[in-house]
Design an enzyme around this catalytic site. Structure first.
Site, mmCIF file in Angstrom:
data_model
loop_
_atom_site.group_PDB
_atom_site.id
_atom_site.type_symbol
_atom_site.label_atom_id
_atom_site.label_comp_id
_atom_site.label_asym_id
_atom_site.label_seq_id
_atom_site.Cartn_x
_atom_site.Cartn_y
_atom_site.Cartn_z
ATOM 1 N N CYS A 150 -2.920 8.545 3.623
ATOM 2 C CA CYS A 150 -2.628 8.003 2.295
ATOM 3 C C CYS A 150 -3.790 8.222 1.339
ATOM 4 O O CYS A 150 -3.602 8.251 0.134
ATOM 5 C CB CYS A 150 -2.340 6.522 2.423
ATOM 6 S SG CYS A 150 -3.620 5.650 3.333
ATOM 7 N N GLU A 193 0.887 -1.162 0.000
ATOM 8 C CA GLU A 193 0.000 0.000 0.000
ATOM 9 C C GLU A 193 0.920 1.205 0.000
ATOM 10 O O GLU A 193 1.606 1.453 0.990
ATOM 11 C CB GLU A 193 -0.833 0.046 1.280
ATOM 12 C CG GLU A 193 -1.649 -1.187 1.541
ATOM 13 C CD GLU A 193 -2.859 -1.264 0.660
ATOM 14 O OE1 GLU A 193 -3.510 -0.237 0.465
ATOM 15 O OE2 GLU A 193 -3.144 -2.351 0.155
HETATM 16 P P1 NAP Z 1 8.445 4.958 4.436
HETATM 17 O O1 NAP Z 1 9.557 5.856 4.733
HETATM 18 O O2 NAP Z 1 8.399 4.291 3.107
HETATM 19 O O3 NAP Z 1 8.439 3.875 5.607
HETATM 20 C C1 NAP Z 1 7.447 2.914 5.693
HETATM 21 C C2 NAP Z 1 7.922 1.771 6.553
HETATM 22 O O4 NAP Z 1 8.977 1.061 5.885
HETATM 23 C C3 NAP Z 1 8.489 2.205 7.896
HETATM 24 O O5 NAP Z 1 8.105 1.276 8.875
HETATM 25 C C4 NAP Z 1 9.979 2.145 7.653
HETATM 26 O O6 NAP Z 1 10.718 1.993 8.830
HETATM 27 C C5 NAP Z 1 10.048 0.916 6.792
HETATM 28 N N1 NAP Z 1 11.279 0.753 6.041
HETATM 29 C C6 NAP Z 1 11.991 1.700 5.384
HETATM 30 N N2 NAP Z 1 13.053 1.132 4.785
HETATM 31 C C7 NAP Z 1 13.019 -0.192 5.080
HETATM 32 C C8 NAP Z 1 13.853 -1.302 4.761
HETATM 33 N N3 NAP Z 1 14.936 -1.178 4.009
HETATM 34 N N4 NAP Z 1 13.520 -2.525 5.252
HETATM 35 C C9 NAP Z 1 12.419 -2.687 6.008
HETATM 36 N N5 NAP Z 1 11.593 -1.663 6.347
HETATM 37 C C10 NAP Z 1 11.894 -0.438 5.880
HETATM 38 O O7 NAP Z 1 7.027 5.687 4.595
HETATM 39 P P2 NAP Z 1 6.529 6.618 5.816
HETATM 40 O O8 NAP Z 1 7.263 7.899 5.703
HETATM 41 O O9 NAP Z 1 6.529 5.893 7.107
HETATM 42 O O10 NAP Z 1 5.010 6.801 5.422
HETATM 43 C C11 NAP Z 1 4.543 7.806 4.570
HETATM 44 C C12 NAP Z 1 4.141 7.227 3.234
HETATM 45 O O11 NAP Z 1 3.278 6.107 3.396
HETATM 46 C C13 NAP Z 1 3.351 8.230 2.413
HETATM 47 O O12 NAP Z 1 3.896 8.278 1.125
HETATM 48 C C14 NAP Z 1 1.929 7.665 2.379
HETATM 49 O O13 NAP Z 1 1.202 7.970 1.219
HETATM 50 C C15 NAP Z 1 2.148 6.201 2.526
HETATM 51 N N6 NAP Z 1 0.994 5.592 3.182
HETATM 52 C C16 NAP Z 1 0.209 4.713 2.488
HETATM 53 C C17 NAP Z 1 -0.876 4.113 3.099
HETATM 54 C C18 NAP Z 1 -1.752 3.136 2.379
HETATM 55 O O14 NAP Z 1 -2.575 2.505 3.013
HETATM 56 N N7 NAP Z 1 -1.617 2.994 1.113
HETATM 57 C C19 NAP Z 1 -1.159 4.381 4.439
HETATM 58 C C20 NAP Z 1 -0.341 5.255 5.115
HETATM 59 C C21 NAP Z 1 0.737 5.848 4.476
HETATM 60 P P3 NAP Z 1 11.464 3.232 9.525
HETATM 61 O O15 NAP Z 1 10.409 4.199 9.930
HETATM 62 O O16 NAP Z 1 12.142 2.600 10.688
HETATM 63 O O17 NAP Z 1 12.373 3.790 8.486
#
Ligand code: NAP
Length: 516
Positions: free
Chosen positions: A294, A255
């Site tokens: 999101c 997602e």
């Molecule tokens: P993100 O930076 O992509 O991080 C998402 C998750 O992935 C976090 O738990 C992060 O951990 C983890 N992660 C990052 N690199 C990783 C790796 N190499 N291995 C394993 N895990 C890893 O996104 P965010 O800033 O938290 O969230 C914002 C984004 O999410 C926005 O773009 C939003 O649109 C999207 N979103 C989508 C939905 C949906 O349902 N479609 C819902 C909510 C948000 P760390 O925090 O420890 O880096």
């Protein structure tokens, strides 16, 4: 001040061994927690899930798992004030926290109820009646759904630490699959507290939580495992290309972010209820969770002849938004999750503004009630307008904050072309009382959307709104939105199970599926 945030592994709480990443209070800038997984034995956690968790859940039938899920929801319900209090530290107002906490509890309850009413008193599901495969009636086929011998790793975004965790936990738990949660670092302290509340309501090994990074964990995953990811498109792309997914075929559901749209119909001129519904919904989506949703509306498509009137109406509503510390009387919009997030949003807004203009709000300045505007991650709601439909930025740049862009359209053909430029979204809205117009928009836009809300005077009273995923319905979206389906009623449970066609004599098939 909290100590280093602990992870819940193998049934006990353990802290990482180094200083970890500091997480600041979104409102005051003070340290809330340090997040580290350094030195934690993740391989042992995976083994514990595979053995203890899988065995404990395997002993429960679907109704028993549904009862456990209901108990989880009830325990959270009793202690939700603790989660509201922590959410305020992440910048969430009471209304924002309700979306996350109550939304999560409601989701768990819906799943528990769907499972109790519709799934068999068994540990497997038979999908169909015998399908005859021979003329003599001695050879037939059926489809079985059984629990894989694996785990569910759920990786969540920062914006919904409770709802995000529960909407993934619910289908996995019902499917009998143990979960390891990896919350996003900025709000891991909220997710960890929720796990503290629910852990005892679940069988041993059914849930574990890693606060911090998960180095090497993907190396332990393979074809029996399920990875549920929510976050940015960039991280989704990185994880999707891991050999756990590409070589060993772990199931991977993503997602990601999307440039969701709302469309105003030409019939909805000022004075019509739909005109106000459109403006109200846009402001709601911009301000709830300070736009860190999101599903929030990023692209607001408006008939070209109505764009000035819509802009005025939205600006008038934004003028009434009070930005400030959650809990302070009068405050209607809280803070972003942190200063780094605010920097990201400002950078994205600069790119969007290059394609048009900012018609409301100043990215550099905001009046704040009850807190310091610079120490806290506060940002004004920002309404942009891009009259040049040739620009690509509004369809590509996601400003993950209280930001939306008004975009004019001439006719249906152009509208469809503009919608498609988002390359796949989680949610779209059509606000119109003209059913023929609605039909044409929905049928043209469906291929690009996981969910489409039609809003008009007749449905508005009961409508759950643009931005709220419903557990009974699909949550997910094609293309840029990640290509997944996270929630979809019981389909989400089936997605965690292995479907196997069994062929043989109908009586033999009956024996296989019988409970004893
Ligand atoms: P993100 O930076 O992509 O991080 C998402 C998750 O992935 C976090 O738990 C992060 O951990 C983890 N992660 C990052 N690199 C990783 C790796 N190499 N291995 C394993 N895990 C890893 O996104 P965010 O800033 O938290 O969230 C914002 C984004 O999410 C926005 O773009 C939003 O649109 C999207 N979103 C989508 C939905 C949906 O349902 N479609 C819902 C909510 C948000 P760390 O925090 O420890 O880096």
């Amino acid at each position: 001040m909290m100590d280093t945030l602990q992870s819940y592994l193998e049934g006990s709480w353990r802290a990482g061994r180094d200083e970890g990443v500091p997480v600041a209070d979104a409102v005051t800038g003070q340290l809330v927690a340090r997040v580290s997984s350094e030195g934690l034995d993740l391989a042992a956690a995976v083994a514990y899930a595979r053995h203890t968790g899988l065995a404990a859940l395997g002993e429960l039938t679907f109704p028993q798992r549904a009862a456990a899920l209901k108990a989880v929801a009830q325990t959270l319900q009793e202690r939700r004030q603790e989660l509201y209090d922590l959410s305020a530290r992440a910048g969430a107002t009471r209304r924002d926290a309700a979306v996350d906490v109550d939304g999560g509890i409601g989701t768990a309850l819906v799943y528990a109820s769907l499972a109790r009413k519709n799934l068999p008193d068994h540990t497997l599901i038979v999908e169909d009646d015998p399908i005859p495969l021979g003329k003599g009636g001695t050879f037939a086929g059926r489809h079985l759904l059984t629990t894989p011998r694996g785990i569910a790793l759920e990786i969540n975004a920062f914006n919904f630490p409770v709802w995000g965790m529960l909407e993934k936990l619910a289908p996995a738990l019902l499917a009998g699959v143990p979960t390891i949660v990896k919350p996003a670092t900025p709000t891991a302290y909220i997710a960890a507290h929720a796990v503290r509340i629910i852990a005892d309501a679940l069988p041993p090994g059914a849930i574990q939580l890693v606060a911090g990074r998960i180095p090497g964990l993907f190396d332990l995953l393979g074809g029996q495992d399920h990875i549920g990811f929510t976050g940015s498109a960039a991280t989704a792309a990185r994880l999707r290309s891991d050999p756990a997914v590409t070589r060993r075929s772990a199931r991977f559901n993503a997602e990601a972010d999307s440039l969701n749209c709302s469309v105003l119909g030409p019939d909805a001129i000022p004075g019509q209820p739909e005109f106000d519904l459109f403006a109200d919904a846009l402001v709601t989506e911009m301000t709830v969770k300070a736009g860190q949703k999101c599903t929030a509306i990023r692209r607001a498509f408006v008939p070209v002849q109505l764009i000035d009137a819509v802009s005025e109406a939205v600006e008038a509503r934004l003028a009434r938004v009070v930005v400030g510390a959650p809990g302070v009387p009068g405050v209607t919009m809280g803070a972003l999750v942190g200063l780094a997030q605010r920097d990201d949003v400002r950078a994205a807004v600069a790119r969007l503004a290059a394609a048009g203009s900012i018609v409301w709000g100043d990215p550099a300045k905001v009046e704040v009630v009850g807190a310091d505007a610079e120490r806290g991650a506060f940002l004004s709601p920002l309404l942009l307008r891009a009259d040049d439909t040739g620009r690509t930025e509004p369809h590509e740049v996601e400003a993950f904050g209280p930001v939306s862009t008004l975009l004019p359209y001439r006719d249906l053909e152009q509208l469809h072309e503009l919608i498609a430029r988002g390359e796949g979204s989680l949610a779209g809205s059509v606000v119109s009382h003209d059913r023929d117009f609605v039909r044409q928009v929905v049928l043209g836009a469906a291929a690009y959307h996981g969910r489409i809300l039609v809003l008009d005077r007749d449905s508005a009273g009961e409508s759950t709104g643009h931005g709220t995923p419903m557990p009974q319905l699909v949550h997910g979206g094609p293309g840029r939105a990640g290509g997944g389906e996270e929630e979809a009623g019981l389909r989400a449970v089936y997605a965690h199970l292995q479907r196997t066609a069994i062929q043989g004599h109908p009586a033999t098939l009956d024996t296989i599926i019988s409970k004893e």
